[in-house]
Design an enzyme around this catalytic site. Structure first.
Site, PDB file in Angstrom:
ATOM      1  N   HIS A  57       0.857  -1.193   0.000  1.00 57.52           N
ATOM      2  CA  HIS A  57       0.000   0.000   0.000  1.00 57.52           C
ATOM      3  C   HIS A  57       0.887   1.234   0.000  1.00 57.52           C
ATOM      4  O   HIS A  57       2.114   1.140   0.088  1.00 57.52           O
ATOM      5  CB  HIS A  57      -0.984  -0.010   1.166  1.00 57.52           C
ATOM      6  CG  HIS A  57      -0.364   0.062   2.527  1.00 57.52           C
ATOM      7  ND1 HIS A  57       0.412  -0.939   3.054  1.00 57.52           N
ATOM      8  CD2 HIS A  57      -0.439   1.023   3.502  1.00 57.52           C
ATOM      9  CE1 HIS A  57       0.795  -0.603   4.277  1.00 57.52           C
ATOM     10  NE2 HIS A  57       0.310   0.587   4.563  1.00 57.52           N
ATOM     11  N   HIS A  59       1.296   4.012   1.988  1.00 60.90           N
ATOM     12  CA  HIS A  59       1.810   4.783   3.114  1.00 60.90           C
ATOM     13  C   HIS A  59       3.334   4.854   3.073  1.00 60.90           C
ATOM     14  O   HIS A  59       4.006   3.877   2.766  1.00 60.90           O
ATOM     15  CB  HIS A  59       1.339   4.175   4.440  1.00 60.90           C
ATOM     16  CG  HIS A  59      -0.093   4.473   4.751  1.00 60.90           C
ATOM     17  ND1 HIS A  59      -0.808   3.788   5.703  1.00 60.90           N
ATOM     18  CD2 HIS A  59      -0.957   5.389   4.217  1.00 60.90           C
ATOM     19  CE1 HIS A  59      -2.049   4.272   5.758  1.00 60.90           C
ATOM     20  NE2 HIS A  59      -2.166   5.229   4.859  1.00 60.90           N
ATOM     21  N   ASP A  61       5.649   4.865   5.194  1.00 58.17           N
ATOM     22  CA  ASP A  61       6.482   3.940   5.973  1.00 58.17           C
ATOM     23  C   ASP A  61       6.537   2.557   5.334  1.00 58.17           C
ATOM     24  O   ASP A  61       7.157   1.646   5.889  1.00 58.17           O
ATOM     25  CB  ASP A  61       6.005   3.857   7.431  1.00 58.17           C
ATOM     26  CG  ASP A  61       4.600   3.300   7.580  1.00 58.17           C
ATOM     27  OD1 ASP A  61       3.749   3.598   6.725  1.00 58.17           O
ATOM     28  OD2 ASP A  61       4.349   2.571   8.567  1.00 58.17           O
ATOM     29  N   HIS A  62       5.935   2.420   4.153  1.00 56.47           N
ATOM     30  CA  HIS A  62       6.013   1.170   3.389  1.00 56.47           C
ATOM     31  C   HIS A  62       6.618   1.370   1.997  1.00 56.47           C
ATOM     32  O   HIS A  62       7.033   0.388   1.378  1.00 56.47           O
ATOM     33  CB  HIS A  62       4.633   0.526   3.268  1.00 56.47           C
ATOM     34  CG  HIS A  62       4.120   0.016   4.576  1.00 56.47           C
ATOM     35  ND1 HIS A  62       4.144  -1.314   4.917  1.00 56.47           N
ATOM     36  CD2 HIS A  62       3.624   0.669   5.659  1.00 56.47           C
ATOM     37  CE1 HIS A  62       3.650  -1.457   6.142  1.00 56.47           C
ATOM     38  NE2 HIS A  62       3.336  -0.272   6.604  1.00 56.47           N
ATOM     39  N   HIS A 115      -7.651  -0.524   5.573  1.00 49.84           N
ATOM     40  CA  HIS A 115      -6.606   0.338   6.148  1.00 49.84           C
ATOM     41  C   HIS A 115      -6.354   1.486   5.186  1.00 49.84           C
ATOM     42  O   HIS A 115      -6.302   2.651   5.587  1.00 49.84           O
ATOM     43  CB  HIS A 115      -5.339  -0.479   6.373  1.00 49.84           C
ATOM     44  CG  HIS A 115      -4.195   0.306   6.937  1.00 49.84           C
ATOM     45  ND1 HIS A 115      -4.206   0.818   8.209  1.00 49.84           N
ATOM     46  CD2 HIS A 115      -3.003   0.653   6.393  1.00 49.84           C
ATOM     47  CE1 HIS A 115      -3.069   1.458   8.434  1.00 49.84           C
ATOM     48  NE2 HIS A 115      -2.321   1.373   7.336  1.00 49.84           N
ATOM     49  N   ASP A 134      -0.373  -3.786   6.257  1.00 51.36           N
ATOM     50  CA  ASP A 134      -0.997  -3.263   7.470  1.00 51.36           C
ATOM     51  C   ASP A 134      -2.471  -3.651   7.569  1.00 51.36           C
ATOM     52  O   ASP A 134      -3.243  -2.983   8.264  1.00 51.36           O
ATOM     53  CB  ASP A 134      -0.867  -1.740   7.519  1.00 51.36           C
ATOM     54  CG  ASP A 134       0.528  -1.286   7.915  1.00 51.36           C
ATOM     55  OD1 ASP A 134       1.400  -2.148   8.149  1.00 51.36           O
ATOM     56  OD2 ASP A 134       0.743  -0.063   7.999  1.00 51.36           O
ATOM     57  N   HIS A 172       4.537  -4.560  10.727  1.00 53.58           N
ATOM     58  CA  HIS A 172       5.058  -3.927  11.941  1.00 53.58           C
ATOM     59  C   HIS A 172       5.245  -4.947  13.059  1.00 53.58           C
ATOM     60  O   HIS A 172       4.548  -5.962  13.111  1.00 53.58           O
ATOM     61  CB  HIS A 172       4.090  -2.847  12.452  1.00 53.58           C
ATOM     62  CG  HIS A 172       3.980  -1.648  11.566  1.00 53.58           C
ATOM     63  ND1 HIS A 172       4.730  -0.509  11.754  1.00 53.58           N
ATOM     64  CD2 HIS A 172       3.178  -1.416  10.496  1.00 53.58           C
ATOM     65  CE1 HIS A 172       4.394   0.382  10.820  1.00 53.58           C
ATOM     66  NE2 HIS A 172       3.459  -0.150  10.054  1.00 53.58           N
TER      67      HIS A 172
END
Length: 256
Positions: A57, A59, A61-62, A115, A134, A172
């Site tokens: 996805h 985001h 942080d990915h 999400h 996530d 995570h």
């Protein structure tokens, strides 16, 4: 077909990127490249060259490392076709049921939104590994940033149809905190109690709690257990739908 090796690469505060490779075929992917430097270091220490980036996805942080890694290695970036505008560097967009080939290793794409509105998982069936980003965590699930409880329950139900021996690689290291919450809604679950003892011991050694398995998640993850009489009683929702039980569980976790 050679062996598919999977290794976590800790990134940022609590993210995991994953190296996914087959040395005999000279292929190496990274799932959810949070940042470039830890991935580069992991590749160098193992003598690997990156050939693919797989994004679950959009985001940051990915996908924060996508462009730097693509520039450094000339890799192919793969992600959700429906979210191509938000996946940095994307070359190949995939939809539900389509197959991505990492050498001879085949990953079927599962669309698992909620999400984010466009979120996918990569299911390597023959290698018994699924990368859930996530959406599904060990003993948890993602917050509903762009979707509804009904949408997330549908996504989790799709993942629950995978075999019990499917190894679950999530985005995570939230497992211990998720387990503490799980015990508040299902404290008499013996499988959950035993798992938390293992998780605490593992984290005390500084080791990852990932991967999990779908079988273990079905026994211990409250977000997959909307039919549990104990959870329903704890929530005061004995006669509610599974979606409503899930939604209340998610609401309580948001405030935990």
């Amino acid at each position: 077909m050679g062996k598919l090796e999977i290794e976590p690469v800790p990134c940022l505060k609590d993210n995991y990127a994953y190296l996914v490779y087959d040395r005999s075929e000279g292929v190496c992917g990274v799932v959810d490249a949070s940042e470039a430097e830890p991935v580069k270091q992991a590749l160098e220490s193992r003598g690997l060259k990156l050939t693919h980036i797989l994004s679950t996805h959009h985001h940051m942080d990915h996908v924060g490392g996508n462009l730097a890694l693509k520039q450094a290695f000339g890799t192919e970036v793969v992600g959700a076709a429906k979210d191509a505008a938000r996946i940095p560097g994307i070359d190949t967009g995939l939809k539900e049921g389509e197959v991505f080939n990492l050498g001879s290793h085949k990953a079927r794409v599962l669309e698992i939104p909620a999400h984010t509105s466009q979120h996918i998982a990569f299911w390597f069936e023959e290698d018994r590994a699924v990368f859930t980003g996530d959406t599904l965590f060990a003993m948890g699930c993602g917050r509903l940033f762009e979707g509804t409880a009904e949408m997330m329950w549908g996504s989790l139900s799709k993942l629950m149809r995978l075999p019990d021996d499917a190894r679950v690689y999530c985005g995570h290291e939230y497992t211990e905190a998720n387990g503490r919450f799980a015990l508040t809604v299902e404290p008499d679950n013996r499988d959950l109690q035993a798992r938390m003892a293992d998780v605490r011991a593992t984290r005390a050694k500084g080791l990852p709690t990932i991967p999990s398995t779908m079988g273990l998640e079905k026994k211990t993850n409250p977000f997959l257990r909307a039919q549990s009489p104990e959870i329903r009683h704890a929530l005061g929702l004995e006669d509610a739908s599974n979606v409503d039980v899930f939604a209340e569980t998610r609401r309580r976790k948001d405030k935990f």
